[in-house]
Scaffold this active site. Structure first.
Site, PDB file in Angstrom:
ATOM      1  N   CYS A  52      -6.138 -31.998  48.912  1.00 44.07           N
ATOM      2  CA  CYS A  52      -7.112 -31.754  49.975  1.00 44.07           C
ATOM      3  C   CYS A  52      -6.507 -32.072  51.339  1.00 44.07           C
ATOM      4  O   CYS A  52      -6.028 -33.188  51.557  1.00 44.07           O
ATOM      5  CB  CYS A  52      -8.373 -32.596  49.743  1.00 44.07           C
ATOM      6  SG  CYS A  52      -9.535 -32.601  51.139  1.00 44.07           S
ATOM      7  N   CYS A  55      -8.313 -35.223  53.125  1.00 46.33           N
ATOM      8  CA  CYS A  55      -8.294 -36.589  52.588  1.00 46.33           C
ATOM      9  C   CYS A  55      -7.293 -37.462  53.350  1.00 46.33           C
ATOM     10  O   CYS A  55      -6.291 -36.969  53.879  1.00 46.33           O
ATOM     11  CB  CYS A  55      -7.939 -36.569  51.099  1.00 46.33           C
ATOM     12  SG  CYS A  55      -9.341 -36.201  50.011  1.00 46.33           S
ATOM     13  N   HIS A 115     -13.614 -38.040  49.076  1.00 42.65           N
ATOM     14  CA  HIS A 115     -13.664 -36.599  48.846  1.00 42.65           C
ATOM     15  C   HIS A 115     -14.955 -36.173  48.135  1.00 42.65           C
ATOM     16  O   HIS A 115     -15.361 -35.014  48.231  1.00 42.65           O
ATOM     17  CB  HIS A 115     -12.446 -36.193  47.994  1.00 42.65           C
ATOM     18  CG  HIS A 115     -12.282 -34.716  47.799  1.00 42.65           C
ATOM     19  ND1 HIS A 115     -11.820 -33.881  48.794  1.00 42.65           N
ATOM     20  CD2 HIS A 115     -12.523 -33.926  46.715  1.00 42.65           C
ATOM     21  CE1 HIS A 115     -11.774 -32.645  48.330  1.00 42.65           C
ATOM     22  NE2 HIS A 115     -12.194 -32.639  47.072  1.00 42.65           N
ATOM     23  N   ASN A 155     -21.232 -26.813  58.025  1.00 41.78           N
ATOM     24  CA  ASN A 155     -21.457 -25.833  56.961  1.00 41.78           C
ATOM     25  C   ASN A 155     -21.218 -26.559  55.646  1.00 41.78           C
ATOM     26  O   ASN A 155     -20.089 -26.948  55.351  1.00 41.78           O
ATOM     27  CB  ASN A 155     -20.493 -24.648  57.077  1.00 41.78           C
ATOM     28  CG  ASN A 155     -20.797 -23.779  58.274  1.00 41.78           C
ATOM     29  OD1 ASN A 155     -21.946 -23.645  58.683  1.00 41.78           O
ATOM     30  ND2 ASN A 155     -19.770 -23.189  58.857  1.00 41.78           N
ATOM     31  N   SER A 163     -14.836 -23.990  53.639  1.00 44.00           N
ATOM     32  CA  SER A 163     -13.538 -23.737  53.017  1.00 44.00           C
ATOM     33  C   SER A 163     -12.993 -24.948  52.281  1.00 44.00           C
ATOM     34  O   SER A 163     -11.984 -24.848  51.587  1.00 44.00           O
ATOM     35  CB  SER A 163     -12.524 -23.301  54.093  1.00 44.00           C
ATOM     36  OG  SER A 163     -12.395 -24.310  55.086  1.00 44.00           O
ATOM     37  N   HIS A 166     -14.567 -31.355  50.958  1.00 42.16           N
ATOM     38  CA  HIS A 166     -14.550 -32.690  51.557  1.00 42.16           C
ATOM     39  C   HIS A 166     -15.632 -32.747  52.637  1.00 42.16           C
ATOM     40  O   HIS A 166     -15.771 -31.822  53.431  1.00 42.16           O
ATOM     41  CB  HIS A 166     -13.176 -32.976  52.170  1.00 42.16           C
ATOM     42  CG  HIS A 166     -12.962 -34.410  52.530  1.00 42.16           C
ATOM     43  ND1 HIS A 166     -12.154 -35.256  51.792  1.00 42.16           N
ATOM     44  CD2 HIS A 166     -13.465 -35.175  53.528  1.00 42.16           C
ATOM     45  CE1 HIS A 166     -12.163 -36.460  52.337  1.00 42.16           C
ATOM     46  NE2 HIS A 166     -12.963 -36.430  53.404  1.00 42.16           N
ATOM     47  N   HIS A 168     -17.403 -32.771  55.798  1.00 36.47           N
ATOM     48  CA  HIS A 168     -16.931 -32.627  57.173  1.00 36.47           C
ATOM     49  C   HIS A 168     -17.827 -31.696  57.972  1.00 36.47           C
ATOM     50  O   HIS A 168     -18.595 -30.918  57.414  1.00 36.47           O
ATOM     51  CB  HIS A 168     -15.490 -32.094  57.197  1.00 36.47           C
ATOM     52  CG  HIS A 168     -15.367 -30.644  56.822  1.00 36.47           C
ATOM     53  ND1 HIS A 168     -15.465 -30.200  55.516  1.00 36.47           N
ATOM     54  CD2 HIS A 168     -15.164 -29.533  57.580  1.00 36.47           C
ATOM     55  CE1 HIS A 168     -15.316 -28.879  55.483  1.00 36.47           C
ATOM     56  NE2 HIS A 168     -15.142 -28.449  56.724  1.00 36.47           N
ATOM     57  N   GLN A 170     -17.932 -29.609  62.145  1.00 30.73           N
ATOM     58  CA  GLN A 170     -17.057 -29.035  63.167  1.00 30.73           C
ATOM     59  C   GLN A 170     -17.681 -29.154  64.551  1.00 30.73           C
ATOM     60  O   GLN A 170     -18.885 -29.366  64.687  1.00 30.73           O
ATOM     61  CB  GLN A 170     -16.786 -27.561  62.870  1.00 30.73           C
ATOM     62  CG  GLN A 170     -16.017 -27.300  61.598  1.00 30.73           C
ATOM     63  CD  GLN A 170     -15.640 -25.830  61.461  1.00 30.73           C
ATOM     64  OE1 GLN A 170     -14.992 -25.253  62.335  1.00 30.73           O
ATOM     65  NE2 GLN A 170     -16.059 -25.226  60.366  1.00 30.73           N
TER      66      GLN A 170
END
Length: 350
Positions: A52, A55, A115, A155, A163, A166, A168, A170
């Protein structure tokens, strides 16, 4: 002729934040459903994935190595949709073929070093760490003279195009104000000019009296399925106090935001007992140097799931050519979410 009933009869609902309408067809939800209604297998992810690129300690696509971070981690997106050093330029052919250069910054926020966690499985303190990063990033980027809007969003899940699993989010920060916040700027300013109060303050007063669309609330925030919702289980998170952006939140309000984010996302996961996909984002005043008194900070959650873990809503046909439409009423959706436990389904038997 029978009296109009919004729970039974087709009708339009107005969205005062965008100035647009949605068609609601509640009778269609009674039609037979012959599609699949099944649970998906629980996704098991390791706490750390050596492959990943988000990570701790791993190498990203551009060769950068992530630090051994223990909380949140922010970095410039290696494949950002916006770039800071774009030459100024434009084109205009007959007023019909128009284009202009756009500059900005893209960043990624890793919510946790683990993760296998998403917001509903993080602790309130861990989510508060995410809130603090949102505030810091909004201020840092918004203070730049070349940035007039800071869009923070997440998202979640493959269904929403994520995509990487993990946890996250933006940030896309740019020179111009994007279309959706621009609509809300106009609508809120017009309402404030006429009434002297924020649009969402008055809307929240109605919702907290009626209660039919309220999903969850605490001392400082309320989550509702908005009266004008488009997506089946769409929600709107609004602070009770009129603040223009998240930098104005008190420490108590920051804790309350973390708390209500956890409560809402747990209910989402519990609804179909999956890691519930959605696109969510913060809407707050532009960073163009103007006061924007009318702006009332809020968050939108747009989940795609309709009937089960595997049945999604798509914008097709009339919705692409006419305007958005929904069969499940916001009142029904709010009730479904409201009755969900505030204990995550994975931990019911702990």
């Amino acid at each position: 002729m029978a009296e109009f009933d919004s729970a039974e009869h087709p009708h339009r609902r107005y969205n005062p934040l965008s100035g647009e309408w949605i068609l609601v067809s509640p009778h269609r939800s009674k039609r037979p459903w012959q599609g699949q209604q099944e649970k998906t297998a629980a996704e098991e992810r390791p706490t750390y994935d050596p492959t990943c690129y988000l990570c701790p300690g791993n190498t990203r696509a551009n060769g950068s190595v992530n630090p051994a971070y223990e909380g949140t981690f922010v970095f410039d997106n290696d494949f950002a949709a916006l770039m800071p050093d774009v030459p100024v330029g434009s084109m205009n052919v007959g007023g019909l073929l128009r284009a202009e250069s756009e500059s900005g910054v893209g960043r990624v926020i890793c919510f946790s070093p683990r993760h296998d966690l998403t917001l509903p499985e993080m602790t309130p303190d861990e989510i508060r760490g995410v809130v603090d990063v949102w505030i810091q990033q909004y201020k840092e980027l918004g203070d730049r003279p070349d940035i007039n809007y800071v869009q923070i969003f997440e998202n979640k899940g493959q269904a929403m195009g994520a995509s990487n699993p993990h946890p996250h989010g933006q940030i896309w920060a740019q020179r111009t104000v994007p279309v959706e916040p621009a609509k809300e700027t106009v609508q809120q300013a017009a309402y404030f000019a006429e009434h002297g109060r924020s649009l969402l303050s008055d809307y929240l007063e109605i919702e907290t009296k009626e209660k039919t669309r309220v999903v969850v609330e605490n001392e400082h925030f309320v989550v509702v399925v908005p009266f004008w919702a488009v997506w089946p289980y769409e929600t709107l998170l609004v602070p009770r106090r009129h603040v223009q952006d998240i930098t104005q939140l008190t420490d108590a309000e920051k804790d309350a935001l973390a708390d209500i984010l956890r409560q809402l996302t747990i209910r989402y996961d519990n609804l179909f007992e999956i890691s519930f996909p959605y696109s969510a984002g913060l809407h707050q005043r532009p960073t163009d140097g103007q006061a924007h008194e009318s702006w009332h900070f809020h968050m939108h959650f747009f989940p795609p799931l309709l009937r089960s873990a595997t049945v999604r809503k798509f914008m097709v046909g009339y919705e692409m050519l006419g305007n958005p439409q929904r069969d499940v009423t916001p009142e029904f959706a709010a009730e479904r979410l409201r009755i969900q436990s505030d204990v995550h389904y994975k931990h019911v038997n702990d």
